[in-house]
Structure formats: C-alpha cells, structure tokens
Design an enzyme around this catalytic site. Structure first.
Site, PDB file in Angstrom:
ATOM      1  N   CYS A  15      -1.289  29.458 -14.914  1.00 39.78           N
ATOM      2  CA  CYS A  15      -1.882  29.879 -16.180  1.00 39.78           C
ATOM      3  C   CYS A  15      -2.370  28.658 -16.925  1.00 39.78           C
ATOM      4  O   CYS A  15      -1.734  28.171 -17.872  1.00 39.78           O
ATOM      5  CB  CYS A  15      -0.867  30.645 -16.998  1.00 39.78           C
ATOM      6  N   GLU A  16      -3.503  28.160 -16.474  1.00 44.06           N
ATOM      7  CA  GLU A  16      -4.046  26.910 -16.993  1.00 44.06           C
ATOM      8  C   GLU A  16      -5.486  26.842 -16.496  1.00 44.06           C
ATOM      9  O   GLU A  16      -5.717  26.845 -15.286  1.00 44.06           O
ATOM     10  CB  GLU A  16      -3.210  25.760 -16.408  1.00 44.06           C
ATOM     11  N   TYR A  42      -6.781  13.642 -13.198  1.00 45.11           N
ATOM     12  CA  TYR A  42      -7.869  12.676 -13.331  1.00 45.11           C
ATOM     13  C   TYR A  42      -9.095  13.008 -12.489  1.00 45.11           C
ATOM     14  O   TYR A  42      -9.667  12.143 -11.832  1.00 45.11           O
ATOM     15  CB  TYR A  42      -7.422  11.219 -13.106  1.00 45.11           C
ATOM     16  N   PRO A  44       0.820  -1.207   0.000  1.00 43.78           N
ATOM     17  CA  PRO A  44       0.000   0.000   0.000  1.00 43.78           C
ATOM     18  C   PRO A  44       0.861   1.267   0.000  1.00 43.78           C
ATOM     19  O   PRO A  44       1.916   1.307   0.638  1.00 43.78           O
ATOM     20  CB  PRO A  44      -0.774  -0.104   1.322  1.00 43.78           C
ATOM     21  N   GLY A  45       0.419   2.256  -0.734  1.00 50.74           N
ATOM     22  CA  GLY A  45       1.075   3.563  -0.701  1.00 50.74           C
ATOM     23  C   GLY A  45       0.075   4.588  -0.191  1.00 50.74           C
ATOM     24  O   GLY A  45       0.113   5.047   0.946  1.00 50.74           O
TER      25      GLY A  45
END
Ligand SMILES: *Cc1c(COP(=O)(O)O)cnc(C)c1O
Length: 409
Positions: free
Chosen positions: A339-340, A312, A270-271
């Site tokens: 800037c996105e 995502y 697990p992480g």
C-alpha cells in the site's frame, strides 16, 4: 543465464524467491582474487557483507579465503555463526556503541575501522579497561565523492563518514594514538561511493591516500573501499574485474615508486559487484491493469523484497519466464502489492503480453535486495535459494506468519 530452471524453482519454493547462481558468485570472487595482486605490497579483498549477509554466503567467502567487512554487530554475529576467521574481519560504522566495541574486542575482531575522534577516545578507554590490544585503521574523508557516472573532488567536508585529513579532529586522533597503550594504528580507509563506473575517482582517492602515507615512517595499510559498478540495465557499463584490479594496483605501484614510499598492504572491499549480477528475483504475476496512460503487471512482491527502485530510482531489467523471445509490444510498469504508490519495481519496460500466473524474473538483484528487505505490510521475507550446476539448495527459509509474530508480546 546459467542453468536456472525458474518454473521448477517456483514449484519447489514458491514466489517471491531470491535465487543465486553460485558459479557466478564464485566467478566474481575469483575475478578479484586473481587480479588484485602485487609484487610490491600485500593485497587483500574483503567482501562488504552488507550487500548480502546470510550464513551460506559468508561460508562461501570464507572458503575463498577472502576477508570480510561488517558494519554492525548483527553482521558480525552472522560471521561468528559460521566461524569466520576473526583476524580477517574489518568492523566499520560511524556510530558504534560502547557495547558494540566491547563485543568486537571480546571476539577479537581483526581490525576496527575508526570513523571519528570520539570513537577513538572511547576505544582507547575500552582497550585499557578490558586490557585488549586492537588494530585499527582510520576512515578518512578525502573530499573525493563519486556519483555513479561522475566524481567530484571538493572539500565535501560534511559527510557523516570519516575524518578530514589535516582537520583538528584528525590531529587530535594522532595525539590519542601516540599515547595509546593498546591501539595499534595500521593505516587508512576510504570509501567514496557506490555503483561507480569511473576508475579515475578511485585512482584520485588512492593518490590522495598515498600522499598522506609520506608523513608516516612505517608502511601503512590502505583500504580504498568498494563501490564498483555493475550491470543493471544496458545503460550501465561496468569495468571488468581484471581492469579494476590492475588499474588500482598499477596506480599504487607507480605512485609508491615516484614518491619513494612503501605501504604494507592495499585492500578493496567490493560488495555489490560480487553478488548483484549473480542474483535473480522470481515473482508470480497476478492481475494486470490498464489506466489511461499506463499498463500495470502486478507481482506478488515489491518494495518489501527490493526497495532500491523506491529508495533511489534504481533501474532493473526483467523478463517473463518462457516468453523471453516473444514480441515485447507492451510498455509495462511492474508494481508490487504494498500500500504505497511508490511500490514500483520497474517502470515503462517493454514486455510481451502476460497472463495471470506467468513468472516474472528481475535481474541483478543479488545486492541490497535481501539485505534491505522489510516486513512492511507484514509481508513475509522470501526464501533464498543457491543453485549450482543445476542443483538447488535452500539457504534461507521463507518467513512464516508465526515467525512474523514471534517477538510480539
Ligand atoms: C557499502 C560499503 C562497501 C561496499 O560497497 P559496494 O557498492 O557494495 O561495493 C564497502 N565499504 C564500505 C565502507 C561501505 O560502506
């Protein structure tokens, strides 16, 4: 929320700031260590370091006697920097370079997780050339694929990871192993996805692996990967550690008995579920703005410290510090300063009225936040602070502008 004085931490360290509740990290590690146990076979819990790989975290993992999964030389290098026991390291990756493999062997990495036929051929050559022994497990593509709430058992044969059981490549790999002087084949690995809530996906994968064990004489090591889901928002219903651990161990014990097979060891890695919920990101709200259909609160970070919403559509929960219990009568989008247009951390979330200078905290940001951070727009990587029993400790300094330019010639 455990004893975190966000206003104090902002004064001391500034924002954006990654904050970890150390007691929560410890509780999560203990959660797995206490319950992922069997009387029939050995068990091993690996921390998947890619979720949050800084030296202080790896020291904690080491102190808890856990093992470690690394997927790059950079992560391995971090482990070496804290004297992590090399025999407890598993080295993953679908495209390890020759020099990566040499580096791993020269540093006596415990187990290499071999992804494909070409890697195995290369590794065999390198072990002979360096005259080094090496333990490996093979990453299998079991055709079990999990997508958060659903899982599918298909011939998903086109994954970039692993080798399909029974394929030509798989059979060729067995031939390489038969003739190898220095490679010690220990068993198999599978990792079916991330942020999974359906334990049936894991038990399906595990049962497939146990079936494969039947064709081997010696007891194998089986590593069923990570991917256990966590609570980001109330839509997420994670399965408690004890249930995950016991279900996997029980499934394995039952199947072994039914099939009359033995295994040497069962591993999980697990992480996210170790670090995610123990982490918080603290921001300062700057300007706010209303458009015809939206209300924005702008924060002093964004996709550079948390790219998951942009990458995502990941969902998060948040609060304005000190206004947790106020009426949440604004439906707000939290936007970063990059800037996105996709630089949004949370969309359409109920919050109280904010003033410029208020602090905003996002929850469950301990996994894949810092480790996926970037210097886009030449933003500085935030500091990381560990807090335990009310005491704070800087474990990673905020990047400076000079450091930002350090490597530029
Ligand atoms: C990413 C990864 C993990 C950890 O996944 P989490 O969702 O963070 O638990 C474990 N094993 C492998 C091989 C991985 O790629």
């Amino acid at each position: 929320m455990a004893n975190l004085d966000f206003k104090f931490l902002k004064e001391k360290y500034g924002t954006p700031l990654y904050i970890y509740d150390v007691n929560h990290l410890k509780k999560n590690m203990t959660g797995y260590l206490d319950y992922f146990k069997s009387n029939v076979f050995e068990t091993e819990v690996l921390f998947a370091s890619k979720a949050f790989c800084v030296k202080e975290m790896l020291r904690l993992v080491k102190a808890y006697n856990m093992s470690l999964d690394v997927v790059s030389i950079g992560e391995l290098y971090t482990a070496i920097a804290v004297d992590f026991p090399m025999d407890k390291i598993y080295f993953h990756g679908n495209n390890k370079s020759i020099s990566d493999l040499e580096f791993a062997l020269n540093n006596n990495v415990g187990t290499i997780v071999v992804d494909n036929l070409m890697e195995l051929v290369a590794l065999d050559e390198i072990t002979n050339r360096l005259n080094k022994k090496c333990n490996i497990i093979i990453r299998l593509n079991l055709g079990v694929e999990a997508h958060t709430h659903k899982f599918i058992v298909t011939a998903h044969v086109d994954s970039k990871f692993g080798v399909s059981y029974g394929s030509n490549d798989y059979n060729d790999m067995l031939d390489v192993l038969k003739n190898s002087k220095n490679i010690n084949f220990k068993g198999f690995h599978s990792h079916i996805g991330s942020q999974i809530f359906d334990l049936d996906a894991f038990t399906a994968a595990l049962e497939k692996m146990l079936g494969i064990c039947k064709s081997f004489d010696k007891p194998l090591v089986l590593n069923i990967g990570g991917g256990f889901g966590v609570h980001y928002t109330d839509e997420d219903k994670p399965i408690p550690f004890d249930v995950v651990s016991k279900t996997l161990v029980d499934t394995c014990e039952k199947a072994l008995k039914a099939n009359n097979v033995k295994i040497e060891k069962l591993c999980i890695e697990p992480g996210r579920s170790i670090v995610a919920e123990a982490g918080y990101t603290l921001y300062t709200i700057g300007f706010t703005k209303k458009t015809p259909n939206k209300e924005y609160y702008f924060i002093d970070g964004g996709m550079t410290d948390n790219i998951r919403p942009a990458l995502y559509q990941a969902k998060y929960d948040c609060d304005i510090v000190g206004k947790e219990n106020e009426l949440k009568n604004h439906i707000v989008t939290i936007a970063g300063k990059c800037c996105e247009s996709g630089d949004l951390i949370i969309e359409n979330h109920p919050l109280p009225e904010a003033k410029s200078g208020d602090l905003l905290v996002t929850y469950t940001t301990g996994a894949y936040g810092y480790s996926m951070s970037s210097n886009y727009n030449k933003a500085l990587t935030p500091a990381v602070v560990f807090v335990e029993d009310g005491k704070d400790k800087l474990v990673c300094r905020r990047q400076s502008y000079d450091e930002l330019l350090e490597r530029e010639i």
